[in-house]
Write a protein that holds these residues in place. Sequence first.
Motif, mmCIF file in Angstrom:
data_model
loop_
_atom_site.group_PDB
_atom_site.id
_atom_site.type_symbol
_atom_site.label_atom_id
_atom_site.label_comp_id
_atom_site.label_asym_id
_atom_site.label_seq_id
_atom_site.Cartn_x
_atom_site.Cartn_y
_atom_site.Cartn_z
ATOM 1 N N SER A 156 -15.377 34.725 -17.967
ATOM 2 C CA SER A 156 -15.543 35.991 -16.664
ATOM 3 C C SER A 156 -15.551 37.057 -17.601
ATOM 4 O O SER A 156 -16.641 38.138 -17.072
ATOM 5 C CB SER A 156 -15.310 36.388 -16.013
ATOM 6 N N ASN A 157 -14.780 37.298 -18.061
ATOM 7 C CA ASN A 157 -14.129 38.525 -19.048
ATOM 8 C C ASN A 157 -15.217 38.799 -20.176
ATOM 9 O O ASN A 157 -14.915 39.841 -20.955
ATOM 10 C CB ASN A 157 -13.227 38.682 -18.882
ATOM 11 N N ILE A 158 -16.034 38.356 -21.031
ATOM 12 C CA ILE A 158 -16.799 38.490 -22.083
ATOM 13 C C ILE A 158 -18.123 38.629 -22.100
ATOM 14 O O ILE A 158 -18.448 39.190 -21.261
ATOM 15 C CB ILE A 158 -17.690 36.866 -23.050
ATOM 16 N N PRO A 159 -18.480 39.265 -23.580
ATOM 17 C CA PRO A 159 -19.500 40.426 -22.538
ATOM 18 C C PRO A 159 -21.275 38.664 -22.098
ATOM 19 O O PRO A 159 -21.196 38.058 -22.414
ATOM 20 C CB PRO A 159 -20.238 40.411 -24.675
ATOM 21 N N ALA A 160 -22.470 40.485 -21.251
ATOM 22 C CA ALA A 160 -22.946 39.563 -20.763
ATOM 23 C C ALA A 160 -24.047 38.411 -21.763
ATOM 24 O O ALA A 160 -24.485 37.781 -21.219
ATOM 25 C CB ALA A 160 -24.269 40.730 -20.377
ATOM 26 N N ALA A 161 -24.678 38.953 -22.929
ATOM 27 C CA ALA A 161 -24.962 38.121 -24.188
ATOM 28 C C ALA A 161 -23.593 37.243 -24.541
ATOM 29 O O ALA A 161 -25.268 35.735 -24.542
ATOM 30 C CB ALA A 161 -25.343 39.278 -25.003
ATOM 31 N N ALA A 162 -22.814 36.942 -24.680
ATOM 32 C CA ALA A 162 -22.517 35.531 -24.913
ATOM 33 C C ALA A 162 -22.451 34.979 -23.977
ATOM 34 O O ALA A 162 -22.233 33.545 -23.651
ATOM 35 C CB ALA A 162 -20.566 36.087 -25.143
ATOM 36 N N ARG A 163 -22.309 35.002 -22.204
ATOM 37 C CA ARG A 163 -22.101 34.537 -21.311
ATOM 38 C C ARG A 163 -22.899 33.858 -21.119
ATOM 39 O O ARG A 163 -22.693 32.606 -20.712
ATOM 40 C CB ARG A 163 -21.529 35.645 -20.128
ATOM 41 N N ARG A 164 -24.750 34.232 -21.553
ATOM 42 C CA ARG A 164 -25.621 33.469 -21.654
ATOM 43 C C ARG A 164 -24.983 31.975 -21.875
ATOM 44 O O ARG A 164 -25.783 31.144 -21.900
ATOM 45 C CB ARG A 164 -26.757 34.051 -22.031
ATOM 46 N N TRP A 165 -24.781 32.439 -23.266
ATOM 47 C CA TRP A 165 -24.459 31.135 -24.628
ATOM 48 C C TRP A 165 -23.429 30.103 -24.072
ATOM 49 O O TRP A 165 -23.815 29.340 -23.712
ATOM 50 C CB TRP A 165 -24.518 31.673 -25.861
ATOM 51 N N THR A 166 -22.510 30.556 -23.395
ATOM 52 C CA THR A 166 -21.684 30.152 -23.273
ATOM 53 C C THR A 166 -22.127 28.623 -21.809
ATOM 54 O O THR A 166 -21.642 28.093 -21.433
ATOM 55 C CB THR A 166 -20.182 30.401 -22.365
ATOM 56 N N GLU A 167 -23.178 29.902 -21.132
ATOM 57 C CA GLU A 167 -23.013 29.343 -19.185
ATOM 58 C C GLU A 167 -23.982 27.809 -20.570
ATOM 59 O O GLU A 167 -24.112 26.881 -19.633
ATOM 60 C CB GLU A 167 -23.677 30.539 -18.818
ATOM 61 N N ALA A 168 -25.086 28.410 -20.841
ATOM 62 C CA ALA A 168 -26.104 27.525 -21.503
ATOM 63 C C ALA A 168 -25.873 25.907 -22.134
ATOM 64 O O ALA A 168 -25.833 24.904 -22.112
ATOM 65 C CB ALA A 168 -26.859 28.093 -21.842
ATOM 66 N N LEU A 169 -24.209 26.670 -23.126
ATOM 67 C CA LEU A 169 -23.406 25.635 -24.087
ATOM 68 C C LEU A 169 -23.128 24.178 -22.474
ATOM 69 O O LEU A 169 -23.380 23.504 -23.203
ATOM 70 C CB LEU A 169 -22.484 26.015 -24.513
ATOM 71 N N ALA A 170 -22.362 25.355 -21.662
ATOM 72 C CA ALA A 170 -21.476 24.366 -20.693
ATOM 73 C C ALA A 170 -22.527 23.171 -19.668
ATOM 74 O O ALA A 170 -22.651 22.520 -19.516
ATOM 75 C CB ALA A 170 -21.513 24.594 -19.602
ATOM 76 N N GLU B 216 -30.442 25.276 -14.835
ATOM 77 C CA GLU B 216 -29.615 26.327 -15.135
ATOM 78 C C GLU B 216 -29.171 26.403 -16.266
ATOM 79 O O GLU B 216 -29.064 28.031 -16.569
ATOM 80 C CB GLU B 216 -27.773 25.351 -15.066
ATOM 81 N N ILE B 217 -29.921 25.590 -17.522
ATOM 82 C CA ILE B 217 -29.897 26.226 -18.617
ATOM 83 C C ILE B 217 -30.792 27.222 -19.150
ATOM 84 O O ILE B 217 -30.495 28.243 -19.099
ATOM 85 C CB ILE B 217 -30.352 25.158 -19.778
ATOM 86 N N ALA B 218 -31.792 26.927 -18.030
ATOM 87 C CA ALA B 218 -33.032 28.310 -17.970
ATOM 88 C C ALA B 218 -32.496 29.293 -17.875
ATOM 89 O O ALA B 218 -32.932 30.884 -17.571
ATOM 90 C CB ALA B 218 -34.359 27.833 -17.187
ATOM 91 N N LYS B 219 -32.080 29.044 -16.331
ATOM 92 C CA LYS B 219 -31.207 30.259 -15.237
ATOM 93 C C LYS B 219 -30.391 31.011 -16.332
ATOM 94 O O LYS B 219 -29.918 32.429 -15.841
ATOM 95 C CB LYS B 219 -30.538 29.424 -14.132
ATOM 96 N N ALA B 220 -29.157 30.259 -17.296
ATOM 97 C CA ALA B 220 -28.339 30.827 -17.988
ATOM 98 C C ALA B 220 -29.058 31.917 -18.515
ATOM 99 O O ALA B 220 -27.710 33.406 -18.512
ATOM 100 C CB ALA B 220 -27.885 30.724 -18.711
ATOM 101 N N PHE B 221 -30.174 32.591 -18.935
ATOM 102 C CA PHE B 221 -30.716 33.299 -19.916
ATOM 103 C C PHE B 221 -31.700 34.546 -19.168
ATOM 104 O O PHE B 221 -32.021 35.768 -19.283
ATOM 105 C CB PHE B 221 -31.911 32.749 -21.092
ATOM 106 N N ARG B 222 -31.790 34.116 -17.020
ATOM 107 C CA ARG B 222 -32.367 35.463 -16.486
ATOM 108 C C ARG B 222 -31.322 35.468 -15.900
ATOM 109 O O ARG B 222 -31.378 36.825 -15.281
ATOM 110 C CB ARG B 222 -33.285 34.280 -15.599
ATOM 111 N N THR B 223 -30.182 35.096 -15.797
ATOM 112 C CA THR B 223 -28.954 36.402 -14.666
ATOM 113 C C THR B 223 -28.011 37.108 -15.878
ATOM 114 O O THR B 223 -28.413 36.819 -16.655
ATOM 115 C CB THR B 223 -27.828 34.303 -14.858
ATOM 116 N N ASP B 224 -28.381 38.358 -14.160
ATOM 117 C CA ASP B 224 -27.305 39.748 -14.940
ATOM 118 C C ASP B 224 -26.234 39.559 -14.613
ATOM 119 O O ASP B 224 -25.517 39.256 -14.053
ATOM 120 C CB ASP B 224 -27.796 40.014 -14.390
ATOM 121 N N TRP B 225 -25.325 38.868 -15.837
ATOM 122 C CA TRP B 225 -23.751 37.733 -16.067
ATOM 123 C C TRP B 225 -22.910 39.601 -15.669
ATOM 124 O O TRP B 225 -22.287 39.074 -15.470
ATOM 125 C CB TRP B 225 -23.075 37.762 -17.786
ATOM 126 N N ALA B 226 -23.663 40.715 -16.473
ATOM 127 C CA ALA B 226 -22.771 41.449 -16.162
ATOM 128 C C ALA B 226 -21.976 42.090 -14.771
ATOM 129 O O ALA B 226 -21.185 42.143 -14.146
ATOM 130 C CB ALA B 226 -22.933 43.007 -16.725
#
Length: 170
Positions: free
Chosen positions: A80-94, A152-162
């Motif tokens: 939850s504290n990493i940059p949004a770009a990295a969050r997209r990838w961690t979410e997609a990997l999960a 959810e993989i597709a959604k990970a790249f569309r979500t505004d994680w910030a």
Amino acid sequence: MTDLFRSVAALRLGLAWLGALLFAASGVMLTWEVVARYFFTRPTIWAAELSQLCLIWGVLLSMAWALEARRHIAVDALVSNIPAAARRWTEALAMVCVAAFAGVTTWHGWAIFWDSWARGRTTGSMLDLPTWVAELSVPLGFAMLFAQALAEIAKAFRTDWAAHAEGLHE
């Protein structure tokens, strides 16, 4: 394609409501068992096994909805504290991990269900239900979870994680 997504969303929500009804039915059955056993000294032969079956089906049918609604247990102290770009990838990997696990479980669950169906296995309890009745919930529930994990993989790249992270800290 939008119709397909709406259909899957409707199915996911319908299965979640069915799961909720099964949880309620389990509670009614167990309550009846307690009343029958302790007030009338007439325990049932069906309440424990059928309520267990309702709980199994209820949990497994609701997994996809719980994933979409983010109701599964998550430890997000780091992500939850990493940059949004990295969050997209961690979410997609999960979600890739969830999809892989769900896919393997669906495959093996189907094989177990089919073997029980073909052999005519039963529970061996007083009700002697066919075991496939409980086992079928595994491939069905995990197939829905697999499909939702792909979404959810597709959604990970569309979500505004910030913005999402801000909502978590309020």
